[in-house]
Design an enzyme around this catalytic site. Structure first.
Site, PDB file in Angstrom:
ATOM      1  N   LYS A 158     -31.015  -9.016 -17.275  1.00 13.09           N
ATOM      2  CA  LYS A 158     -29.997 -10.058 -17.477  1.00 13.09           C
ATOM      3  C   LYS A 158     -29.212 -10.325 -16.197  1.00 13.09           C
ATOM      4  CE  LYS A 158     -27.804  -9.953 -21.642  1.00 13.09           C
ATOM      5  NZ  LYS A 158     -27.044  -9.371 -22.795  1.00 13.09           N
ATOM      6  N   GLY A 164     -25.106 -19.060 -21.263  1.00 11.99           N
ATOM      7  CA  GLY A 164     -26.033 -20.005 -21.888  1.00 11.99           C
ATOM      8  C   GLY A 164     -27.456 -19.479 -21.973  1.00 11.99           C
ATOM      9  N   GLY A 165     -27.584 -18.153 -21.961  1.00 15.41           N
ATOM     10  CA  GLY A 165     -28.914 -17.568 -22.129  1.00 15.41           C
ATOM     11  C   GLY A 165     -29.825 -17.700 -20.913  1.00 15.41           C
ATOM     12  N   HIS A 208     -26.364 -11.468 -34.668  1.00 17.97           N
ATOM     13  CA  HIS A 208     -25.240 -11.688 -33.752  1.00 17.97           C
ATOM     14  C   HIS A 208     -23.974 -11.685 -34.615  1.00 17.97           C
ATOM     15  CE1 HIS A 208     -23.264 -13.968 -30.264  1.00 17.97           C
ATOM     16  NE2 HIS A 208     -22.357 -13.907 -31.214  1.00 17.97           N
ATOM     17  N   GLU A 275     -18.275 -10.081 -28.868  1.00 14.68           N
ATOM     18  CA  GLU A 275     -19.601 -10.353 -29.435  1.00 14.68           C
ATOM     19  C   GLU A 275     -20.476  -9.102 -29.429  1.00 14.68           C
ATOM     20  OE1 GLU A 275     -20.062 -15.032 -28.149  1.00 14.68           O
ATOM     21  OE2 GLU A 275     -21.502 -13.578 -27.362  1.00 14.68           O
ATOM     22  N   GLU A 287     -20.771  -9.332 -25.023  1.00 14.33           N
ATOM     23  CA  GLU A 287     -19.787  -9.972 -24.141  1.00 14.33           C
ATOM     24  C   GLU A 287     -18.507 -10.276 -24.894  1.00 14.33           C
ATOM     25  OE1 GLU A 287     -20.713 -13.820 -22.522  1.00 14.33           O
ATOM     26  OE2 GLU A 287     -21.541 -14.560 -24.396  1.00 14.33           O
ATOM     27  N   ARG A 291     -11.182 -17.089 -25.115  1.00 13.19           N
ATOM     28  CA  ARG A 291     -10.679 -18.430 -25.419  1.00 13.19           C
ATOM     29  C   ARG A 291     -10.723 -18.652 -26.929  1.00 13.19           C
ATOM     30  NH1 ARG A 291     -15.825 -20.032 -26.793  1.00 13.19           N
ATOM     31  NH2 ARG A 291     -17.389 -19.362 -25.304  1.00 13.19           N
ATOM     32  N   VAL A 294     -15.248 -22.343 -30.895  1.00 14.07           N
ATOM     33  CA  VAL A 294     -15.636 -23.449 -31.778  1.00 14.07           C
ATOM     34  C   VAL A 294     -15.551 -23.007 -33.250  1.00 14.07           C
ATOM     35  CG1 VAL A 294     -17.525 -25.004 -32.410  1.00 14.07           C
ATOM     36  CG2 VAL A 294     -17.207 -24.367 -30.013  1.00 14.07           C
TER      37      VAL A 294
HETATM   38  P1  ADP Z   1     -25.155 -15.655 -22.474  1.00 13.39           P
HETATM   39  O1  ADP Z   1     -23.807 -15.400 -21.868  1.00 13.39           O
HETATM   40  O2  ADP Z   1     -26.154 -16.179 -21.495  1.00 13.39           O
HETATM   41  O3  ADP Z   1     -25.075 -16.436 -23.745  1.00 13.39           O
HETATM   42  P2  ADP Z   1     -25.423 -13.124 -23.955  1.00 13.39           P
HETATM   43  O4  ADP Z   1     -25.344 -11.777 -23.342  1.00 13.39           O
HETATM   44  O5  ADP Z   1     -24.269 -13.572 -24.810  1.00 13.39           O
HETATM   45  O6  ADP Z   1     -25.744 -14.203 -22.809  1.00 13.39           O
HETATM   46  O7  ADP Z   1     -26.734 -13.215 -24.808  1.00 13.39           O
HETATM   47  C1  ADP Z   1     -27.169 -14.421 -25.369  1.00 13.39           C
HETATM   48  C2  ADP Z   1     -28.173 -14.157 -26.457  1.00 13.39           C
HETATM   49  O8  ADP Z   1     -29.323 -13.477 -25.926  1.00 13.39           O
HETATM   50  C3  ADP Z   1     -27.667 -13.253 -27.577  1.00 13.39           C
HETATM   51  O9  ADP Z   1     -26.949 -13.969 -28.560  1.00 13.39           O
HETATM   52  C4  ADP Z   1     -28.976 -12.728 -28.092  1.00 13.39           C
HETATM   53  O10 ADP Z   1     -29.586 -13.744 -28.863  1.00 13.39           O
HETATM   54  C5  ADP Z   1     -29.806 -12.524 -26.855  1.00 13.39           C
HETATM   55  N1  ADP Z   1     -29.647 -11.166 -26.272  1.00 13.39           N
HETATM   56  C6  ADP Z   1     -28.719 -10.753 -25.377  1.00 13.39           C
HETATM   57  N2  ADP Z   1     -28.837  -9.440 -25.094  1.00 13.39           N
HETATM   58  C7  ADP Z   1     -29.877  -8.995 -25.840  1.00 13.39           C
HETATM   59  C8  ADP Z   1     -30.535  -7.692 -26.003  1.00 13.39           C
HETATM   60  N3  ADP Z   1     -30.134  -6.614 -25.339  1.00 13.39           N
HETATM   61  N4  ADP Z   1     -31.578  -7.634 -26.855  1.00 13.39           N
HETATM   62  C9  ADP Z   1     -32.002  -8.726 -27.535  1.00 13.39           C
HETATM   63  N5  ADP Z   1     -31.459  -9.961 -27.420  1.00 13.39           N
HETATM   64  C10 ADP Z   1     -30.408 -10.090 -26.594  1.00 13.39           C
END
Ligand code: ADP
Length: 449
Positions: A158, A164-165, A208, A275, A287, A291, A294
């Protein structure tokens, strides 16, 4: 208390903030781009100032224009809403330098939570359970291999600056790891100008689940329960509900207490969301959003607490007057994000709304800024509005949702209302049996065809 709040946002959230301000007897200033001169937030505010052309970077993100609008109108506080400048620590600092109150958390907390590695380190220090993974950023491939073997494959690479994934890559085995690292670094560099990455255990079928918090910056903090936001498309939430159909009462109480205690120790100020991914009875922090979100109506409907009202009072220096024991959870709420998009292809559908009839009745709330004859501009997000229903039980909420979706009419543009009509009738959804991959799979296998 503030005398006049400038709302540095648009759409339904601008209206939502205005409603809270008006009930507190505070005057409001709307700002708008030239694409939004006919927007409802401009019509409903006490005053309004045009701050630039349609492009967000020249209007809603234009800090000098926002400060000038405060100067002209004499606003003593800015509410950033969500998106735009809401999680910009530099903007919070600039507001302070100009003696304008920023209705949001302390700038340092925005900064920490905006850096995912730092956020995870802080969460761990505060006793919040995290996904197993690297301690910090990973620069070298050998180190990455050591960490990956330690936590076990599959692992997720990551981006530290992620959002935003983007900048996320799964490595299912040792052979995949080096490719996943270089692709994630490249994507992260291109999207965020920062190629720092870290490793996490990849969870195969999590939900989630996020916890709403409220703190006054002096060590008082409470939680307002959880939302299950597992129904997502391209990492964007589509349907949010609380309480989560997956949790039992003791799990709920336990994680709520951990999070509230962490926010007390952090002396967190304002509203926020922690989250988690949840799998096999365990929570894993991913994370924190610093804020108003929504989906804030879900805990509002379940507790009767007006989060924006609390947010404004706390930013004005009031201590939190609600204790954890005062929070009474009641019933079940579901929110659907109705977008101006085709319900199967998700092609954006800006344009003029020729006929508009929102649903009503007991336990029904529509947070929207559209009206009949309004033209949705192509420049911003495609949210038409949020439909929120509340019932004494999940079954009642689902029945109410089905009824309200059949009543909701938005003609002239495509909307995602038909998607929700299908979802509310689906057996998995009715049984609460879904995870973060459910919706993508449903769509990929022709669920909407
Ligand atoms: P962003 O800030 O890019 O949205 P996040 O860390 O919130 O990133 O993760 C976004 C989404 O990615 C999560 O809601 C989940 O669907 C998936 N995700 C994140 N971390 C993991 C993990 N360790 N294992 C599986 N899916 C994950």
């Amino acid at each position: 208390m503030f005398e006049k709040i400038l709302i540095a946002n648009r759409g339904e959230i601008a209206l939502r903030i205005m409603r809270a301000a008006k009930e507190l007897g505070i005057a409001t200033v709307a700002v708008y781009s030239t694409a939004d001169s006919e927007a409802m937030h401009v019509k409903l505010a006490d005053e309004s100032v045009c701050i630039g052309p349609p492009a967000a970077r020249e209007s809603y993100l234009n800090i000098p224009a926002l400060l000038a609008a405060c100067e002209i109108t004499g606003a003593d506080a800015i509410h950033p809403g969500y998106g735009f400048l809401s999680e910009n620590a530099r903007f919070a600092d600039i507001c302070a330098e100009h003696k304008i109150a920023f209705i949001g958390p302390k700038a340092d907390h925005i900064r920490i939570m905006g850096d995912k590695i730092e956020a995870k380190r802080t969460a761990r220090r505060l006793g919040i359970p995290c996904v197993p993974g690297s301690e910090g950023g990973i620069t070298d491939d050998d180190e990455a291999m050591r960490v990956a073997k330690d936590i076990g494959f599959p692992v997720l690479v990551k981006a530290a600056a992620g959002g935003g994934g983007r900048g996320m890559k799964v490595a299912r085995s040792e052979a995949d790891l080096s490719d996943a690292l270089s692709t994630a670094r490249m994507e992260a560099k291109a999207a965020f100008g920062d190629d720092a990455v870290y490793l996490e255990k990849y969870l195969e079928k999590p939900r989630h689940i996020e916890i709403q918090v409220l703190g006054d910056g002096r060590g008082n903090a409470i939680h307002l329960g959880e939302r299950d936001c597992s129904l997502q498309r391209r990492h964007q939430k589509v349907w949010e509900e609380g309480p989560s159909p997956a949790l039992n009462a003791s799990e709920r109480e336990e994680i709520g207490a951990v999070v509230a205690k962490a926010m007390q120790d952090l002396q967190y100020l304002g509203v926020g969301t922690i989250e988690f991914l949840y799998e096999d009875g365990r929570f894993y922090f991913i994370e924190m959003n610093t804020r108003i979100q929504v989906d804030h109506p879900v805990p509002e409907m379940n507790t009767g607490i007006d989060l924006v009202n609390e947010q404004i009072k706390i930013a004005a220096g009031s201590p939190l007057t609600i204790t954890q024991d005062d929070v009474r959870f009641s019933g079940h709420a579901i929110e659907c994000r109705v977008n101006a998009e085709h319900p199967a292809t998700f092609r954006p559908s800006p344009g003029t709304i020729s006929y508009y009839h929102p649903p009503g009745g007991l336990g029904v709330r529509v947070d929207s800024a559209v009206y009949q004859g309004y033209t949705i501009p192509p420049n911003y997000d495609s949210l038409v509005g949020k439909l929120i229903v509340h019932g004494r039980s999940r079954t009642e909420a689902l029945m109410r949702l089905r009824r309200t979706l059949d009543e909701f009419i938005v003609d002239g543009i495509d909307t995602t209302i038909p998607l929700f009509r299908t979802l509310v009738r689906n057996a998995d959804i009715q049984n609460g049996d879904y995870n973060i991959h459910w919706l993508e799979k449903f769509l990929a296998t022709g669920g909407m065809e």
